[in-house]
Structures are given as structure tokens and as C-alpha cells.
Design a protein around this motif. Structure first.
Motif, PDB file in Angstrom:
ATOM      1  N   ILE A 172      12.644   3.608  -8.184  1.00 48.27           N
ATOM      2  CA  ILE A 172      11.782   2.918  -7.220  1.00 48.27           C
ATOM      3  C   ILE A 172      10.750   3.901  -6.690  1.00 48.27           C
ATOM      4  CG2 ILE A 172      11.714   1.577  -5.080  1.00 48.27           C
ATOM      5  CD1 ILE A 172      13.403   0.269  -7.260  1.00 48.27           C
ATOM      6  N   CYS A 173       9.492   3.466  -6.614  1.00 45.83           N
ATOM      7  CA  CYS A 173       8.424   4.331  -6.095  1.00 45.83           C
ATOM      8  C   CYS A 173       8.078   3.910  -4.668  1.00 45.83           C
ATOM      9  CB  CYS A 173       7.188   4.223  -6.981  1.00 45.83           C
ATOM     10  SG  CYS A 173       5.906   5.426  -6.591  1.00 45.83           S
ATOM     11  N   SER A 174       8.016   4.893  -3.756  1.00 39.73           N
ATOM     12  CA  SER A 174       7.679   4.601  -2.368  1.00 39.73           C
ATOM     13  C   SER A 174       7.014   5.818  -1.748  1.00 39.73           C
ATOM     14  CB  SER A 174       8.933   4.216  -1.578  1.00 39.73           C
ATOM     15  OG  SER A 174       8.610   3.818  -0.255  1.00 39.73           O
ATOM     16  N   GLY A 175       6.474   5.642  -0.551  1.00 39.05           N
ATOM     17  CA  GLY A 175       5.852   6.743   0.150  1.00 39.05           C
ATOM     18  C   GLY A 175       5.208   6.273   1.435  1.00 39.05           C
ATOM     19  N   GLN A 176       4.905   7.220   2.310  1.00 36.53           N
ATOM     20  CA  GLN A 176       4.360   6.944   3.635  1.00 36.53           C
ATOM     21  C   GLN A 176       2.889   7.343   3.706  1.00 36.53           C
ATOM     22  OE1 GLN A 176       5.162   5.562   6.506  1.00 36.53           O
ATOM     23  NE2 GLN A 176       3.542   6.413   7.789  1.00 36.53           N
ATOM     24  N   SER A 177       2.023   6.445   4.213  1.00 36.88           N
ATOM     25  CA  SER A 177       0.608   6.719   4.434  1.00 36.88           C
ATOM     26  C   SER A 177      -0.062   7.130   3.125  1.00 36.88           C
ATOM     27  CB  SER A 177       0.454   7.778   5.527  1.00 36.88           C
ATOM     28  OG  SER A 177      -0.872   7.860   5.966  1.00 36.88           O
ATOM     29  N   MET A 178      -0.473   8.380   2.969  1.00 39.10           N
ATOM     30  CA  MET A 178      -1.001   8.830   1.689  1.00 39.10           C
ATOM     31  C   MET A 178      -0.003   8.527   0.572  1.00 39.10           C
ATOM     32  SD  MET A 178      -2.080  12.703   0.504  1.00 39.10           S
ATOM     33  CE  MET A 178      -0.462  13.287  -0.036  1.00 39.10           C
ATOM     34  N   GLY A 179       1.285   8.691   0.874  1.00 35.37           N
ATOM     35  CA  GLY A 179       2.314   8.378  -0.109  1.00 35.37           C
ATOM     36  C   GLY A 179       2.405   6.901  -0.408  1.00 35.37           C
ATOM     37  N   GLY A 180       2.088   6.056   0.594  1.00 37.39           N
ATOM     38  CA  GLY A 180       2.065   4.614   0.352  1.00 37.39           C
ATOM     39  C   GLY A 180       0.911   4.223  -0.540  1.00 37.39           C
ATOM     40  N   SER A 181      -0.266   4.807  -0.280  1.00 43.17           N
ATOM     41  CA  SER A 181      -1.415   4.554  -1.146  1.00 43.17           C
ATOM     42  C   SER A 181      -1.142   5.070  -2.553  1.00 43.17           C
ATOM     43  CB  SER A 181      -2.665   5.235  -0.571  1.00 43.17           C
ATOM     44  OG  SER A 181      -2.950   4.743   0.726  1.00 43.17           O
ATOM     45  N   LEU A 200       4.404   2.230   2.107  1.00 44.87           N
ATOM     46  CA  LEU A 200       4.514   2.217   3.557  1.00 44.87           C
ATOM     47  C   LEU A 200       3.186   2.689   4.151  1.00 44.87           C
ATOM     48  CD1 LEU A 200       7.949   4.101   3.869  1.00 44.87           C
ATOM     49  CD2 LEU A 200       7.595   1.639   3.612  1.00 44.87           C
ATOM     50  N   ALA A 201       2.609   1.898   5.060  1.00 45.23           N
ATOM     51  CA  ALA A 201       1.378   2.275   5.760  1.00 45.23           C
ATOM     52  C   ALA A 201       0.287   2.684   4.779  1.00 45.23           C
ATOM     53  CB  ALA A 201       1.651   3.409   6.756  1.00 45.23           C
ATOM     54  N   SER A 202       0.075   1.873   3.764  1.00 44.95           N
ATOM     55  CA  SER A 202      -0.857   2.222   2.695  1.00 44.95           C
ATOM     56  C   SER A 202      -2.228   1.600   2.917  1.00 44.95           C
ATOM     57  CB  SER A 202      -0.305   1.751   1.347  1.00 44.95           C
ATOM     58  OG  SER A 202      -0.180   0.337   1.334  1.00 44.95           O
ATOM     59  N   THR A 203      -3.190   2.096   2.154  1.00 46.27           N
ATOM     60  CA  THR A 203      -4.530   1.509   2.117  1.00 46.27           C
ATOM     61  C   THR A 203      -5.060   1.705   0.699  1.00 46.27           C
ATOM     62  OG1 THR A 203      -6.709   1.499   3.173  1.00 46.27           O
ATOM     63  CG2 THR A 203      -5.621   3.620   2.987  1.00 46.27           C
ATOM     64  N   TYR A 204      -6.353   1.520   0.471  1.00 42.82           N
ATOM     65  CA  TYR A 204      -7.015   1.622  -0.825  1.00 42.82           C
ATOM     66  C   TYR A 204      -6.652   0.453  -1.738  1.00 42.82           C
ATOM     67  CZ  TYR A 204      -7.704   6.464   0.623  1.00 42.82           C
ATOM     68  OH  TYR A 204      -8.003   7.597   1.300  1.00 42.82           O
ATOM     69  N   ILE A 229      -7.300  -1.156   9.847  1.00 40.35           N
ATOM     70  CA  ILE A 229      -7.933  -1.002   8.534  1.00 40.35           C
ATOM     71  C   ILE A 229      -6.912  -0.764   7.436  1.00 40.35           C
ATOM     72  CG2 ILE A 229      -8.301   1.514   8.590  1.00 40.35           C
ATOM     73  CD1 ILE A 229     -10.812  -1.165   7.426  1.00 40.35           C
ATOM     74  N   TYR A 230      -5.764  -0.185   7.774  1.00 39.48           N
ATOM     75  CA  TYR A 230      -4.780   0.105   6.734  1.00 39.48           C
ATOM     76  C   TYR A 230      -4.295  -1.168   6.048  1.00 39.48           C
ATOM     77  CZ  TYR A 230      -4.442   5.091   7.498  1.00 39.48           C
ATOM     78  OH  TYR A 230      -4.723   6.427   7.547  1.00 39.48           O
ATOM     79  N   ALA A 231      -3.989  -2.189   6.817  1.00 40.40           N
ATOM     80  CA  ALA A 231      -3.546  -3.444   6.206  1.00 40.40           C
ATOM     81  C   ALA A 231      -4.715  -4.223   5.632  1.00 40.40           C
ATOM     82  CB  ALA A 231      -2.793  -4.291   7.225  1.00 40.40           C
ATOM     83  N   GLN A 232      -5.832  -4.254   6.367  1.00 42.56           N
ATOM     84  CA  GLN A 232      -6.978  -5.047   5.933  1.00 42.56           C
ATOM     85  C   GLN A 232      -7.630  -4.474   4.684  1.00 42.56           C
ATOM     86  OE1 GLN A 232      -9.557  -5.272   9.349  1.00 42.56           O
ATOM     87  NE2 GLN A 232      -8.016  -6.273  10.618  1.00 42.56           N
ATOM     88  N   ASP A 233      -7.500  -3.167   4.479  1.00 36.61           N
ATOM     89  CA  ASP A 233      -8.161  -2.505   3.366  1.00 36.61           C
ATOM     90  C   ASP A 233      -7.235  -2.319   2.168  1.00 36.61           C
ATOM     91  OD1 ASP A 233     -10.627  -1.435   2.519  1.00 36.61           O
ATOM     92  OD2 ASP A 233      -9.842   0.591   2.676  1.00 36.61           O
ATOM     93  N   GLY A 234      -6.063  -2.906   2.215  1.00 37.08           N
ATOM     94  CA  GLY A 234      -5.132  -2.736   1.110  1.00 37.08           C
ATOM     95  C   GLY A 234      -4.123  -3.860   1.015  1.00 37.08           C
ATOM     96  N   PRO A 235      -2.990  -3.761   1.730  1.00 32.38           N
ATOM     97  CA  PRO A 235      -1.876  -4.697   1.536  1.00 32.38           C
ATOM     98  C   PRO A 235      -2.207  -6.175   1.744  1.00 32.38           C
ATOM     99  CG  PRO A 235      -1.118  -2.768   2.692  1.00 32.38           C
ATOM    100  CD  PRO A 235      -2.603  -2.636   2.589  1.00 32.38           C
ATOM    101  N   ILE A 236      -3.070  -6.512   2.697  1.00 38.24           N
ATOM    102  CA  ILE A 236      -3.366  -7.936   2.916  1.00 38.24           C
ATOM    103  C   ILE A 236      -4.057  -8.558   1.713  1.00 38.24           C
ATOM    104  CG2 ILE A 236      -4.748  -9.545   4.301  1.00 38.24           C
ATOM    105  CD1 ILE A 236      -3.964  -7.912   6.765  1.00 38.24           C
TER     106      ILE A 236
END
Length: 596
Positions: A172-181, A200-204, A229-236
Motif C-alpha cells: 500500500i502506498c501512502s504519505g503525508q502532505s508532500m508524501g500524499g501528493s 494524506l493532505a495531498s494536492t497536485y 487549496i489542498y483539497a480543492q487542488d487535488g482530492p476533490i
């Protein structure tokens, strides 16, 4: 929980004799009596197959990037007895972190992932996502898990799977912030490696690559109080697109939590991870790639792209009667490696390419069907199987750096000019704009041979799609003005670099009067191009009330693929130039005070 075990290295029982290790490896043994809190350090030369958990290892693996052996941390739970395979959870740290952060840092729950993984029998691997090159600040050395960081992950996974008993169907691949992206970045490029992704807490966004996740469930976790911006610029938008495609995607906006959700999300994240299994041999493979170094997926591989800049696509499906049907887009060379669990390799295989029967015959497990486009026609031939290694690094040479574009000039910069020229060329826009903000890439050295991976290291962190929008000359000048900030550090980041126009500014003038001249017609409507983050991230460009008025159009090329296209069109050469596009006409006696 088992009591701590001593290690007795046995060279004859090592997993993966190929791998080199550091001469003295730090092994941290967890103490059962104190719930993983106490540690005992034991120095050994190599780790043997007789290792049992619970154990916390500080290891190294080779690097193909020229950075030397790379460190990683590995936790093996009590369930690891040296006989049974365990699932592997990849935990990638955020900007400014290192391989130790998930295990030791109070901001990451003081080892909450290790404690919860012990309860569930999961191994945790934490690689390193920074590199020695770059600036003096930690964020300037962060790779965003691209290029150097990407290879660190692939090498660490390979190393762990060779040295320990890992269930390769449950990585399983996971990560926080930069790691989420980075999690999302890696999952769309290596869907045949990961059973699932948990950013987790990803963007891009990489929305054009969403078809690659047909068989990879994604679980996006975002704090509801995080910077929006983190959710709006990626996960959403990503989860919306995955659901539109009918794929497995979940977005959990954790109530009352900011950027870091670990204290409240870890148990649910690991429980969900335990349920996932890799789809090893899907009957249908849909895969897109902007670069051939990311072209391999399952039993297919895109090996050469036709029109550089746009993505290539393969859509292959195993059908009845030992038949494979393949549709190819923007591709001139590809490989099909018939999967024995889906086809009878002892019988003739029929291969259709874009509806035309191209091949009928046998293809053994040691062979592949190689597809080549010549003009408008495809040909097929049998050859030895040669899948691209996931850990291959500097391949696909594309040019040479005659000199090195950089951000070092005071106003106009050679890097700003080069990136804007590449963006404008890829979109056909009248004007291209870009800012330095968020760039943390590694400059080329004059005379350096350039490979595709070097573009990723040069232009990181983002590999964003390009966009265009229409705007009047008067409003474009207003944007230039808005980004002439008083703070020298911010001015450097936000100053608008351009292609297709010119302007001059005077920092001693009051705000609203700092643009002293420009060749823009205030009444003309211009088509302007930029990378999408310039408009979608509010911390990249100051737009004030113009932000809500800009309606932009998406394009296929990305910042990286458009750079490759521009190098190709430039005869494989990267050169830098200053043309007086931006001029600082601040009086010299006031320029020094404005820079303080």
C-alpha cells in the motif's frame, strides 16, 4: 508481543545477494515490555532471513541517482516470524522531513503508525524523499517524491522485498502532505505495484492520468480545517473524476482537523489498507503516460511517444478465443506481454490493433509481441521479453544543456524566459506567464547530457497541465503590478515572468503606478498560457479580484512534457537568454533601499 530477539547474521540465508548495504547497519530492536518504546542498538553487517519482529530497522539501499546509498526505516511487527509474509505499508514523509519522521517525530504522532501497525501485523517502510543537492533550506531539498525521490521509493521497495518476506500483493502506498501528493503521483504511474493508495493532505492534480487507476482503489484523507487549496487542488476533482469513470475512490474530510490528521485517522487508514489486494493480471489495462520512462503497466508497455507533449495511451483487453484487442493513441512503439493466467500460451494468440488483425501465432512466457508504427501502418513481431525495470533511472537521453537557465537574475531571468517560451510553444498562446514560486528543482550544469528524468528533477515539484485564458492587456498589466511586492523574497517568487510581451517597473513608485512601460495593447484581448497551479493555487500568483473573473481552458501538455517538446524542437539543446523582456528601472539610489 514477542520478546526482543538477537540477530545472528547468516550470509548463506540472505535475501537478494545483489544488494549492497552499509558496512555497519543500525538495527533498533523494540522492547516488548515497554510497548515498542525502549530500543536496543545492535550493529551487524547484514540482516539475515532469521530476523523476527517486533523490530525497528534503520537500513540503507543502493541508489541509481548518483546520491550514494540511501537510508530508510523499516518496522516489522510481531507477526513477522521469518516464515510468513506480511503486508507492506509505504509511509512517505512531508516537506522538510526524512525517513525517521513517521517513527520518531511528535508531529507525526510519536510513532502512532508503528504502534497501530504492530496491532495489525503490518510492516511499515519509510524511505527518504530529500536529496543532498538543492538549497540550504529543507524545503529546497524536497523532491516531492519525483525523480530522485521516486527512485528512492522504488529501490527501497525492491530492497525490502528481496531481504524480507513481504506479501507483494499487499503493498500500500501512502504519505503525508508532500508524501500524499507523492502517493498519488506514484499510484498513477505504477498501478501494477500498489494494491491501493492513501494520500494524506495531498494536492497536485493528474486528472488526465485517472484511467490508470482502474484497478487501484484510492482513499484520500483531508483535514476539513486544512488550508482549502489542498483539497480543492487535488482530492476533490480527482475523486469526482474517478467516480465518473466508475472506479473505487473515497474522500474523507476529517471534521475539526487541520493539515495533519494522523492522531484521528491512522486506525481507519490501516484498517482500510488491510482490506486491499493487488489486481495482478487484469483482463483490461487502460494506461496513459506522458513519458516513456513511465510507460510500463501490467502486461503492456508504451515505449515511444508520437507527438511529444501530449500523453500516449494503450487500452488493451483479453477477449474470448485467445484474443487480445488493443487500441493505441499517440504511440509509435509498444509491447504486449501475454499473461499466462489469462491466455493459453501454448495455443495461437490473435492480436488486433485498432480493430485490425495484426498478429496470430504463439508467444511464450519468455517472449513479447512488439508493435511498431511505420507511417500509418502497424507491424507486429515476436522478441524476447524485456520489461523496463521500475528502478531504472537515467535512460532516454533527450539533449544537452549548452548552458544553464536559472532564476539568478534580478528581474528578467533565463529560467523564467525558458519555461515561458516552452509553455507558449506547447499551447500556441499569444503570451505565456510563470512565477518562480514553489520551484525547487536542480539546475542543469553546462555541457550536461539531459535525460527524461533530469527534466523531472529540474522542474519539480509540480508536473501540472497547462491552461490558457483570455484577458485584456489592461488586466494583464494589473496582474504584473499586483505581483511587484515590497518584500524582496516574495518579489523574487511572485514576479511574473513572460514570453510574448515586455514590461518595465519602478519599485520606488506607489502601488498601482509601478509599471512604467509595456508593449501590451490595453484594449486587446490576449490568449495567455501558464501552468495550472498559477491559477488554482492562491499562493502562487497574486490576482486579487481578477481571480474570480478568469475562466481557463485545460490543455493536455504538462510543464514537464512541454519542456521535453521544446527541447526536441530546439534540436536537443537547452540554452539560456536574456532579451530585455522585464526591466527594473527603479532609480539606483532607491533600488538598494527597496531590496532591504
Amino acid at each position: 508481543m514477542n520478546s526482543p530477539s538477537k540477530l545472528h547474521p547468516n550470509p548463506t540465508s540472505l535475501i537478494g545477494h545483489r544488494t549492497r548495504y552499509s558496512a555497519c547497519l543500525l538495527i533498533v530492536l523494540a522492547c516488548a515490555a515497554d510497548g515498542l518504546a525502549q530500543k536496543e542498538e545492535v550493529a551487524v553487517n547484514e540482516v539475515s532471513q532469521s530476523v523476527v519482529g517486533p523490530i525497528d530497522l534503520a537500513l540503507t539501499c543502493p541508489s541509481r541517482t548518483g546520491q550514494g546509498d540511501q537510508p530508510y526505516r523499516l518496522f516489522l511487527p510481531s507477526a513477522y516470524d521469518g516464515k510468513r509474509k506480511v503486508p507492506l505499508f509505504i509511509a512517505m514523509h512531508g516537506t522538510g522531513g526524512n525517513q525517521n519522521k513517521y517513527f520518531d517525530h511528535p508531529g507525526y504522532g510519536d510513532g502512532i503508525y508503528k504502534r497501530e501497525a504492530e496491532k495489525r501485523g503490518i510492516a511499515i517502510l519509510c524511505p527518504l524523499g530529500t536529496e543532498e543537492r538543492g538549497g540550504s533550506l529543507p524545503w529546497q531539498r524536497a523532491t516531492e517524491w519525483r525523480g530522485v525521490g521516486e527512485n528512492n521509493v522504488m529501490m527501497a521497495i525492491e530492497d525490502v522485498c528481496q531481504r524480507f518476506l513481504i506479501d507483494e500483493d499487499r503493498i500500500i502506498c501512502s504519505g503525508q502532505s508532500m508524501g500524499g501528493s507523492g502517493t498519488h503521483y506514484l499510484c498513477v504511474r505504477y498501478p501494477d505495484l500498489f494494491a491501493a493508495g492513501i494520500p494524506l493532505a495531498s494536492t497536485y492534480e493528474h486528472i488526465t492520468l485517472m484511467p490508470n487507476l482502474r484497478h487501484v482503489p484510492m482513499f484520500y484523507v483531508q483535514g476539513a480545517n486544512d488550508w482549502p487549496i489542498y483539497a480543492q487542488d487535488g482530492p476533490i476533482p480527482l475523486t469526482a473524476e474517478l467516480k465518473r469513470l466508475g472506479f473505487d475512490a473515497t474522500l474523507w474530510m476529517v471534521p475539526g482537523v487541520g493539515h495533519n490528521t494522523m492522531e484521528v485517522s491512522t486506525e481507519k487508514v490501516l484498517d482500510w489498507a488491510l482490506e486491499q489486494r493487488l489486481v495482478k493480471a487484469p483482463k483490461r489495462v487502460t494506461f496513459r503516460a506522458y513519458l516513456p520512462i513511465h510507460g510500463r503497466a501490467y502486461w503492456t508497455e508504451i515505449q515511444e511517444i508520437d507527438e511529444i507533449g501530449n500523453f500516449a495511451e494503450i487500452d488493451a483487453q483479453v477477449e474470448a478465443d485467445n484474443q487480445i484487442s488493443v487500441a493505441l493513441r499517440n504511440t509509435v512503439r509498444a509491447a504486449i506481454r501475454p499473461e499466462p493466467s489469462l491466455l493459453d500460451l501454448a495455443a495461437p494468440i490473435t492480436l488486433l490493433v485498432n480493430g485490425q488483425k495484426l498478429f496470430q501465432g504463439e508467444c511464450s512466457i519468455q517472449e513479447e509481441i512488439r508493435l511498431v508504427k511505420e507511417g500509418d501502418a502497424w507491424t507486429a513481431a515476436i522478441g524476447p521479453r524485456k520489461p523496463r525495470s521500475r528502478t531504472a533511472y537515467r535512460t532516454h537521453k533527450i539533449g544537452v544543456a549548452v548552458d544553464s537557465p536559472n532564476w539568478e537574475d534580478k528581474a528578467e531571468t533565463t529560467m523564467g524566459n525558458w519555461t515561458c517560451d516552452a509553455i507558449r510553444d506547447a499551447t500556441g498562446a499569444d503570451i505565456a506567464i510563470q512565477t518562480q514560486n514553489h520551484f525547487r528543482g536542480i539546475p542543469f550544469q553546462p555541457g550536461q547530457s539531459i535525460y527524461l528524468v533530469d527534466l523531472i528533477n529540474w522542474l519539480r515539484p509540480s508536473e501540472r497541465r497547462l491552461v490558457t485564458f483570455d484577458i485584456s492587456g489592461a488586466d494583464l498589466v494589473k496582474i504584473f503590478e499586483l505581483n511587484l511586492l515590497d518584500s524582496p523574497s516574495k518579489r523574487k517568487q511572485f514576479m511574473v515572468h513572460v514570453s510574448g510581451c515586455r514590461y518595465a517597473f519602478d519599485l520606488s513608485a506607489p502601488l498601482g503606478q509601478r509599471i512604467t512601460s509595456t508593449d501590451l495593447d490595453p484594449d486587446r484581448i490576449y490568449r495567455v498560457a501558464c501552468s495550472s497551479n498559477v491559477l488554482t493555487r492562491t499562493d502562487t500568483l497574486e490576482l486579487a479580484d481578477l481571480r474570480s473573473k478568469i475562466d481557463f481552458e485545460w490543455h493536455e501538455p504538462t510543464t514537464v512534457s512541454s519542456a521535453w517538446r521544446f527541447i526536441e524542437k530546439s534540436g536537443g539543446k537547452v540554452t539560456s537568454k536574456l532579451e530585455g523582456r522585464i526591466q527594473d528601472v527603479t532609480p539606483s539610489e532607491q533600488r538598494s533601499s527597496a531590496s532591504k
